[in-house]
Write a protein that holds these residues in place. Sequence first.
Motif, short mmCIF file in Angstrom:
data_model
loop_
_atom_site.label_atom_id
_atom_site.label_comp_id
_atom_site.label_asym_id
_atom_site.label_seq_id
_atom_site.Cartn_x
_atom_site.Cartn_y
_atom_site.Cartn_z
N GLY A 197 -1.94 -27.45 -4.83
CA GLY A 197 -0.50 -27.65 -4.75
C GLY A 197 -0.04 -27.96 -3.34
N SER A 198 -0.53 -27.21 -2.38
CA SER A 198 -0.19 -27.46 -0.97
C SER A 198 -0.73 -28.80 -0.51
CB SER A 198 -0.73 -26.35 -0.08
OG SER A 198 -0.08 -25.13 -0.35
N LEU A 199 -1.98 -29.09 -0.85
CA LEU A 199 -2.57 -30.36 -0.42
C LEU A 199 -1.78 -31.56 -0.94
CD1 LEU A 199 -6.36 -29.55 -0.78
CD2 LEU A 199 -5.22 -30.30 1.32
N ILE A 200 -1.32 -31.48 -2.18
CA ILE A 200 -0.54 -32.58 -2.75
C ILE A 200 0.77 -32.75 -1.99
CG2 ILE A 200 0.77 -33.27 -4.82
CD1 ILE A 200 -1.59 -31.84 -6.41
N ALA A 201 1.44 -31.64 -1.73
CA ALA A 201 2.71 -31.71 -0.98
C ALA A 201 2.48 -32.29 0.41
CB ALA A 201 3.33 -30.32 -0.89
N TRP A 202 1.43 -31.84 1.07
CA TRP A 202 1.15 -32.34 2.43
C TRP A 202 0.74 -33.80 2.42
CZ3 TRP A 202 -2.32 -27.55 3.71
CH2 TRP A 202 -1.50 -26.42 3.87
N ALA A 203 -0.05 -34.20 1.43
CA ALA A 203 -0.44 -35.61 1.33
C ALA A 203 0.80 -36.49 1.20
CB ALA A 203 -1.39 -35.82 0.14
N ARG A 204 1.72 -36.07 0.36
CA ARG A 204 2.96 -36.85 0.19
C ARG A 204 3.75 -36.90 1.49
NH1 ARG A 204 3.91 -34.21 -5.58
NH2 ARG A 204 2.72 -35.70 -6.82
N GLN A 205 3.83 -35.76 2.17
CA GLN A 205 4.56 -35.69 3.45
C GLN A 205 3.93 -36.63 4.48
OE1 GLN A 205 7.39 -33.79 3.79
NE2 GLN A 205 7.64 -34.91 5.70
N LEU A 206 2.61 -36.77 4.41
CA LEU A 206 1.89 -37.65 5.34
C LEU A 206 1.90 -39.11 4.88
CD1 LEU A 206 -1.17 -35.32 6.01
CD2 LEU A 206 0.60 -35.95 7.68
N GLY A 207 2.60 -39.39 3.77
CA GLY A 207 2.67 -40.76 3.26
C GLY A 207 1.41 -41.17 2.53
N ARG A 208 0.64 -40.21 2.07
CA ARG A 208 -0.61 -40.49 1.37
C ARG A 208 -0.47 -40.19 -0.12
NH1 ARG A 208 -4.92 -42.25 4.34
NH2 ARG A 208 -5.22 -43.09 2.28
N ASN A 209 0.41 -40.93 -0.77
CA ASN A 209 0.59 -40.76 -2.21
C ASN A 209 -0.68 -41.11 -2.97
OD1 ASN A 209 3.20 -39.85 -1.95
ND2 ASN A 209 4.09 -41.90 -2.13
N ASP A 210 -1.50 -41.98 -2.40
CA ASP A 210 -2.78 -42.32 -3.03
C ASP A 210 -3.69 -41.08 -3.10
OD1 ASP A 210 -3.01 -42.31 -0.21
OD2 ASP A 210 -4.45 -43.96 -0.17
N CYS A 211 -3.75 -40.33 -2.01
CA CYS A 211 -4.53 -39.08 -2.00
C CYS A 211 -3.90 -38.05 -2.93
CB CYS A 211 -4.62 -38.52 -0.58
SG CYS A 211 -5.57 -39.55 0.57
N ALA A 212 -2.57 -37.97 -2.88
CA ALA A 212 -1.85 -36.99 -3.71
C ALA A 212 -2.13 -37.22 -5.19
CB ALA A 212 -0.35 -37.05 -3.43
N SER A 213 -2.18 -38.47 -5.63
CA SER A 213 -2.39 -38.73 -7.05
C SER A 213 -3.80 -38.31 -7.49
CB SER A 213 -2.11 -40.18 -7.41
OG SER A 213 -3.07 -41.04 -6.83
N ILE A 214 -4.78 -38.46 -6.64
CA ILE A 214 -6.14 -38.02 -6.97
C ILE A 214 -6.19 -36.50 -7.03
CG2 ILE A 214 -8.52 -37.88 -6.10
CD1 ILE A 214 -8.06 -40.77 -5.04
N LEU A 215 -5.58 -35.85 -6.04
CA LEU A 215 -5.54 -34.39 -6.01
C LEU A 215 -4.76 -33.83 -7.21
CD1 LEU A 215 -4.90 -34.01 -2.18
CD2 LEU A 215 -7.03 -33.43 -3.40
N GLN A 216 -3.74 -34.57 -7.66
CA GLN A 216 -2.93 -34.13 -8.81
C GLN A 216 -3.77 -34.06 -10.08
OE1 GLN A 216 0.55 -33.22 -8.72
NE2 GLN A 216 -0.15 -32.35 -10.65
N LYS A 217 -4.70 -35.00 -10.25
CA LYS A 217 -5.58 -34.98 -11.43
C LYS A 217 -6.35 -33.66 -11.47
CE LYS A 217 -6.46 -39.95 -11.34
NZ LYS A 217 -7.49 -40.95 -11.04
N THR A 218 -6.85 -33.26 -10.31
CA THR A 218 -7.62 -32.02 -10.24
C THR A 218 -6.72 -30.82 -10.49
OG1 THR A 218 -9.24 -33.02 -8.76
CG2 THR A 218 -9.11 -30.61 -8.77
N LEU A 219 -5.55 -30.81 -9.88
CA LEU A 219 -4.62 -29.70 -10.10
C LEU A 219 -4.30 -29.56 -11.58
CD1 LEU A 219 -2.75 -27.44 -9.09
CD2 LEU A 219 -0.99 -29.18 -8.70
N ASP A 220 -4.06 -30.67 -12.26
CA ASP A 220 -3.77 -30.62 -13.69
C ASP A 220 -4.93 -30.00 -14.47
OD1 ASP A 220 -1.33 -31.82 -13.13
OD2 ASP A 220 -1.98 -33.82 -13.78
#
Length: 168
Positions: A122-145
């Motif tokens: 959850g934190s990694l996804i939020a930080w990835a988005r904050q860093l402008g890395r929505n591409d990373c966030a979407s991959i991490l989101q799959k795992t979180l789900d």
Amino acid sequence: MGLFTRDIKTMNDLFVHQLQDIYYAEKQLVKALPKMADKATDKQLKEGFLTHLDETKTHVQRLEEVFRMHGAEVEAVDCPAIDGIIEEAEETAGEVADKSVLDAALINAGQAAEHYEIARYGSLIAWARQLGRNDCASILQKTLDEEKATDKKLTSLAESKINLRAAS
């Protein structure tokens, strides 16, 4: 590099450090899940651990992909939290003679690991988005789900039969 050291100066440093932390955790769980499946006596619980083992191997691969996408070295840092969760699970499992109670203890250990992972992702996804890395966030989101789905399956298994069996 510890979480509260001078080595972490930026949000990017924090993001990479936590990627390294969860990478270590996932790799440790790849080793621990077969042992948990081996100790489980309930067929569904055993199968659930083995299914999640396959997912966890995919989580490791996804993290490696995120490291590469982000331009960071694929590296793990020790994660005392997951080491403690696994150690506690092994100690508890070794102390439980009643197999029904053992299955309840294994679910508890599994959920402790899942909750740790859910917090980290959850934190990694939020930080990835904050860093402008929505591409990373979407991959991490799959795992979180998947981690959340595993946690729900463990809860359902515990509440529908494992805990009932252990209490009787």
